[in-house]
Design a protein around this motif. Sequence first.
Motif, PDB file in Angstrom:
ATOM      1  N   CYS A 117      40.811  48.214  35.975  1.00 35.61           N
ATOM      2  CA  CYS A 117      39.811  47.151  36.106  1.00 35.61           C
ATOM      3  C   CYS A 117      38.609  47.404  35.199  1.00 35.61           C
ATOM      4  O   CYS A 117      38.068  46.466  34.586  1.00 35.61           O
ATOM      5  N   ASP A 214      44.247  42.486  43.418  1.00 36.48           N
ATOM      6  CA  ASP A 214      44.853  43.516  42.579  1.00 36.48           C
ATOM      7  C   ASP A 214      44.475  43.222  41.138  1.00 36.48           C
ATOM      8  O   ASP A 214      43.608  42.374  40.857  1.00 36.48           O
ATOM      9  N   LEU A 215      45.147  43.881  40.216  1.00 39.39           N
ATOM     10  CA  LEU A 215      44.815  43.704  38.806  1.00 39.39           C
ATOM     11  C   LEU A 215      45.087  42.287  38.327  1.00 39.39           C
ATOM     12  O   LEU A 215      44.440  41.794  37.394  1.00 39.39           O
ATOM     13  N   ASN A 216      46.011  41.590  38.982  1.00 41.62           N
ATOM     14  CA  ASN A 216      46.393  40.252  38.532  1.00 41.62           C
ATOM     15  C   ASN A 216      45.279  39.228  38.679  1.00 41.62           C
ATOM     16  O   ASN A 216      45.185  38.287  37.880  1.00 41.62           O
ATOM     17  N   ASP A 217      44.441  39.368  39.701  1.00 43.30           N
ATOM     18  CA  ASP A 217      43.385  38.379  39.889  1.00 43.30           C
ATOM     19  C   ASP A 217      41.985  38.963  39.701  1.00 43.30           C
ATOM     20  O   ASP A 217      40.990  38.294  39.969  1.00 43.30           O
ATOM     21  N   GLU A 219      40.281  39.794  36.959  1.00 36.14           N
ATOM     22  CA  GLU A 219      39.498  39.127  35.911  1.00 36.14           C
ATOM     23  C   GLU A 219      38.951  37.788  36.418  1.00 36.14           C
ATOM     24  O   GLU A 219      37.771  37.462  36.206  1.00 36.14           O
ATOM     25  N   HIS A 220      39.791  37.021  37.107  1.00 35.84           N
ATOM     26  CA  HIS A 220      39.365  35.712  37.633  1.00 35.84           C
ATOM     27  C   HIS A 220      38.217  35.872  38.621  1.00 35.84           C
ATOM     28  O   HIS A 220      37.207  35.159  38.549  1.00 35.84           O
TER      29      HIS A 220
END
Length: 286
Positions: A117, A214-217, A219-220
């Motif tokens: 992150c 998690d890492l997938n969201d 940034e959003h």
Amino acid sequence: VIFLGMTSYLEFPNIVSNKLDVYSDKNHESWKFDYKNDLDGWFYCFKDPENYFNPRKPKLLLSESDFADEKILVPDSSVKKKYDFIYICHKTDKDEKKCVKDDWVAYNKSLDLAFDCINIMCTKFKLKGIIVGRKGCESLSICKNSLEFTEKLEWHDLLQKYKESKFIFIPSIADASPRVITEALCFDLPIIVNKHILGGWKYVNKQTGVFFNDLNDFEHNLGILFKNMDTYTPRKYFIDNYGIVRSGKRMLNFIRNNYGNKVNIPNECKYLMPRFIKKDYQIQKK
């Protein structure tokens, strides 16, 4: 004597998930004591207390982190903001001279996820951060020029770093309501917190910050945090809902309601403290 438990140590009183911890071994001598049944009640931090405690035992959602002292933890507008974010992950004592990614604290503070992150924060968002307690671990980040790494800091030195930061980053999962969250709130820092954290989830709301899964969201949701930075009022939220007096009254009422005929708390007592003595405390208004 009334014995009450307060959850503040990974998944305890369940078997803990950190394999470097003796409490991860159900056959360890530490488990000879039947905590769940022999204690008289619990103060807990978990979302699903039914999975941790004897249902017949009284319990209350209350943590040591609820008792942060907003009179000591005070923002200072004269201090320049040097860092966009602060992440705290001290090394274990036996590994303090070197950097290992899989020590006891690294597991609890989700170090691997943290640096994934942090690399996003540095490369895509061009943020500058401070990593407290991981001096020597610069190689874990691809953007170390945007980061400051420190040794483990004494508490009063850490308070200065809160003042110099804009928000706190909490990627932990196996963490039972870390005090750094409420310390940061008292310093008026918004928070971005792993939604799967064991404890501390209750502090995240529209006044304080955001979750990420998690890492997938990440940034959003970091983008949402930035979009709303000017609207958050974390210090006000903490003072209005937690702190020594408000949390202390909850603790006192719980004990009186459940064990009133067995305890000798004076009638004039207005609140209780789980750790430090704070007599005649008055709620801070600002």
